[in-house]
Design an enzyme around this catalytic site. Structure first.
Site, PDB file in Angstrom:
ATOM      1  N   ASP A 203      -3.602  11.745  -6.392  1.00  0.00           N
ATOM      2  CA  ASP A 203      -4.573  12.627  -7.031  1.00  0.00           C
ATOM      3  C   ASP A 203      -3.891  13.516  -8.071  1.00  0.00           C
ATOM      4  OD1 ASP A 203      -7.391  14.121  -6.778  1.00  0.00           O
ATOM      5  OD2 ASP A 203      -5.833  15.653  -6.733  1.00  0.00           O
ATOM      6  N   LYS A 207      -4.225  13.628 -12.456  1.00  0.00           N
ATOM      7  CA  LYS A 207      -4.448  14.866 -13.207  1.00  0.00           C
ATOM      8  C   LYS A 207      -3.302  15.148 -14.172  1.00  0.00           C
ATOM      9  CE  LYS A 207      -7.233  16.677  -9.410  1.00  0.00           C
ATOM     10  NZ  LYS A 207      -7.269  17.560  -8.219  1.00  0.00           N
TER      11      LYS A 207
END
Length: 429
Positions: A203, A207
């Site tokens: 994750d 980003k």
């Protein structure tokens, strides 16, 4: 107010989709005044129309058929909150080809396929906005693309995953073991039933790929990001970090050095007086360094129904303004250069290393000798008492290349009096 009506649809009524719907309904008057239009939520896609929901919408608004949204010529803007790649990417492509504007929070899709989707949006003269893909309610994308655009960005570094930050906060402040905190995080809804994407760093890598592409003007492939998660962090390392004046955080780090991009996600020791060290629980914070503006830090709730919904609705309002003023103000890819990604072996850092060694004279000398032969100098050493005939030997190095540290550790691992290399953390001062 203009009598024209802007019709909005939402794909997915999970945590984030529900937040968007709540904001649109609760703040409908204020939103309509700000854009000089009536903004109406007309369709919401949910794969299960029978399940109980916190938010009850009229039956004629709900649908389980994607084409009721994607092919409806009346719908102006589609908000995608399903997440993942399949079937989401195909839904978004279909929407853009139908000349519908799209707003998304989908970091994986933007990181992997952003360039393709930006080009498709430009071709069809529609907007593709993605502020909520990084940092939840923190306005970091818009800041990098607009407010800081005069700067040469030198560094973006931050805590961009609330789940891992919550887990590490509990481990540091309360001494709770990793597995126990993870179970608690799952019970509270901070962690998914399958927490792999969070705890193994994927994750954060999605980003970082998005942030780095915007900050440094060059696409960053997910596969080029060095990735380590938090599942191997042990309480003894947290204790030694405190003793040395550090805190362990999972950081996403992007730097531009000599026209090369350095991108990595891993547990990192930072000084306990660093601004990021005070960011606890499920909060996010992103540290930015620009050549003109200097150092900035953005802080706030990085996930959740309402913070993420806030960022999505802000994007929605911008899209409506673009429609009204017929402006070509699209937040598209700013990747105008093709910079190399620095090899991990070439990055320069300080290192924390914990070795488990036999408690005999000469061990430290042997270890230090190998480090010295590989251009690694030692800044500090901690040696504690015996644990089952071994002692932990903790060292912090001066600045050194990753390649040199890894070569030295391979040689140290072969020493008879070294039982194991217990842990290695990079240190950012």
């Amino acid at each position: 107010m203009d009598d024209s009506e802007i019709k909005v649809a939402i794909l997915g009524l999970g945590t984030v989709g529900s937040g968007v719907a709540k904001i649109l309904l609760k703040n409908s008057y204020n939103i309509s005044q700000k854009v000089n239009n009536t903004v109406k939520l007309v369709k919401v896609l949910d794969k299960d129309l029978t399940r109980e929901r916190e938010l009850n919408l009229p039956a004629d608004v709900m649908t389980d058929n994607p084409d009721d949204v994607l092919l409806d010529p009346e719908i102006d803007i589609i908000v995608e909150t399903i997440g993942g790649i399949n079937p989401t990417k195909e839904f978004v492509i279909k929407a853009l080809k139908a000349k519908k504007h799209v707003v998304t929070a989908n970091k994986e899709m933007v990181a992997k396929y952003g360039n393709e989707l930006f080009k498709l949006a430009d071709k069809n003269e529609v907007d593709f906005y993605f502020e909520a893909s990084v940092g939840g309610g923190i306005p970091i994308i818009r800041s990098l693309k607009e407010s800081l655009t005069a700067n040469q960005i030198q560094e973006v570094m931050g805590i961009v995953n609330g789940t891992t930050n919550y887990i590490l906060t509990k481990m540091i402040q309360e001494g709770v073991k990793f597995d126990n905190v993870l179970a608690e995080a799952q019970q509270k809804g901070y962690a998914e039933p399958d927490p792999t994407s969070d705890i193994e760093g994927y994750d954060s890598a999605y980003k970082l790929s998005i942030l780095s592409a915007i900050a440094f003007g060059s696409s960053v492939n997910i596969d080029d990001i060095h990735l380590e998660g938090i599942s191997d962090i042990r309480q003894e390392d947290i204790t030694y970090a405190k003793e040395l004046g550090y805190v362990i955080k999972l950081l996403a780090i992007g730097k531009e050095v000599d026209e090369e991009i350095e991108v990595r996600v891993h547990p990192t020791m930072i000084p306990d007086d660093h601004p990021l060290a005070a960011v606890n629980d499920a909060f996010n914070a992103i540290f930015v360094k620009g050549d003109a503006v200097g150092e900035l830090m953005y802080y706030g709730q990085g996930a959740g129904s309402m913070p993420t919904g806030s960022a999505i609705v802000a994007d929605l309002i911008d899209v409506i303004r673009n429609i009204n003023y017929k402006t070509n103000n699209r937040i598209s890819c700013s990747c105008y250069e093709d910079k190399d990604v620095k090899s991990m072996s070439d990055i320069i850092s300080k290192y924390y290393i914990r070795l488990e060694v036999i408690d005999e004279p000469g061990v430290l000398s042997s270890v230090s000798g190998i480090f010295g032969d590989n251009n690694v100098s030692i800044e500090s050493v901690i040696q504690k008492g015996k644990v089952d005939d071994t002692v932990p030997l903790v060292l912090v190095t001066h600045q050194v290349t990753e390649g040199d540290i890894q070569t030295a550790l391979k040689e140290i691992k072969e020493l008879d009096r070294v039982n194991e290399i217990g842990s290695l953390f990079r240190v950012e001062d």
